[in-house]
Design an enzyme around this catalytic site. Structure first.
Site, short mmCIF file in Angstrom:
data_model
loop_
_atom_site.label_atom_id
_atom_site.label_comp_id
_atom_site.label_asym_id
_atom_site.label_seq_id
_atom_site.Cartn_x
_atom_site.Cartn_y
_atom_site.Cartn_z
CG ASP A 73 66.55 32.77 33.86
OD1 ASP A 73 65.52 32.94 33.21
OD2 ASP A 73 66.59 32.07 34.89
CG ASN A 132 68.79 24.91 43.40
OD1 ASN A 132 67.98 25.81 43.15
ND2 ASN A 132 69.82 24.64 42.63
CG HIS A 134 67.45 28.31 40.91
ND1 HIS A 134 67.76 27.21 40.14
CD2 HIS A 134 66.18 28.63 40.54
CE1 HIS A 134 66.75 26.90 39.35
NE2 HIS A 134 65.77 27.76 39.58
CD GLU A 139 71.38 26.56 39.67
OE1 GLU A 139 70.66 26.56 40.69
OE2 GLU A 139 71.13 25.88 38.67
#
Ligand code: PGA
Length: 241
Positions: A73, A132, A134, A139
């Site tokens: 990414d 979280n 991810h 996400e």
């Protein structure tokens, strides 16, 4: 189980990458950024350059001349020095003989999935996990059937990443990431997690049912995923026979 140290975890991942390159010199690697892989990259950099604390004068240098490295990414619209490509250059690529053309990034490709596929597909993808749940920049709520796409970063991801930018206001809101399907298409996946702070999210992602609220949990459906940590948690999916 006795916990591995961060150094042992990093050595283990570095060995897995070297082994992948040894068995298939023209392999495709999916590579993460973040705090977690930094020592893995330092070890690989030392083994590749023959310099530094982990250099091993008895071992042959790693030959990256045919390897293809795909960043998982990156941010969009940031200055060059804050890109994940710059991070990978600094911590790994610049210490190796990886050809410039083999340092691949989703920002520089019109169709990253097609590019990956045309290179033979990902052989090994290394992942971290966000607080979280991810993986890469997928996400919570990302579609399972997602390919490389642009995203809005969640507030918690921006807070976790703000250190590099000095404050939250300067931290990007957008990025581009391999999709969940891109990642799941990798023949092998290693998810590495470091520090007790990640224990809860790792346990939720890998001990509880698969949910799109925790993208990492989708790795439970993969045919060869290892979860390695330095806090005594370890699990494998798909390759247990
Ligand atoms: P970290 O990031 O290695 O800095 O904890 C992991 C991630 O957000 O994927």
């Amino acid at each position: 189980m006795q916990s591995a140290t961060y150094e042992q975890l990093s050595l283990r991942v570095a060995h897995a990458i070297v082994e992948q390159i040894r068995i298939k010199p023209k392999c495709c690697l999916g590579l993460p950024t973040g705090h977690t892989p930094i020592l893995t990259y330092q070890i690989l950099a030392n083994w590749s350059s023959g310099q530094g604390q982990y250099a091993d004068s008895d071992a042959p240098a790693i030959d990256w001349s045919q390897v293809l490295c795909f960043a998982l990414d990156d941010y969009l619209n940031v200055d060059e020095k804050h890109t994940f490509q710059a991070f990978l250059e600094k911590h790994l690529y610049s210490h190796t003989n990886l050809p410039l053309d083999n340092r691949l990034n989703p920002c520089a490709s019109e169709d990253y999935d097609l590019l990956i596929e045309s290179c033979g597909g990902l052989d090994l993808t290394v992942l971290g996990i966000g607080g979280n749940g991810h993986i890469a920049f997928n996400e919570p709520g990302t579609m399972a059937l997602s390919y490389t796409h642009c995203i809005w970063l969640s507030e918690s991801t921006r807070v976790a990443n703000q250190e590099a930018f000095g404050n939250l206001e300067s931290t990007p809101h957008t990025g581009i990431t391999m999709g969940l399907q891109t990642i799941l298409s990798s023949a092998r996946i290693i998810l590495m997690a470091s520090s007790e702070a990640k224990r809860k999210i790792v346990e939720r992602a890998f001990d509880e049912p698969v949910t799109l609220d925790l993208p990492a949990s989708l790795l439970q459906t993969h045919s060869h995923t290892d979860v390695w940590t330095d806090f005594g948690y370890e699990k494998s999916f798909g390759n247990t026979i």
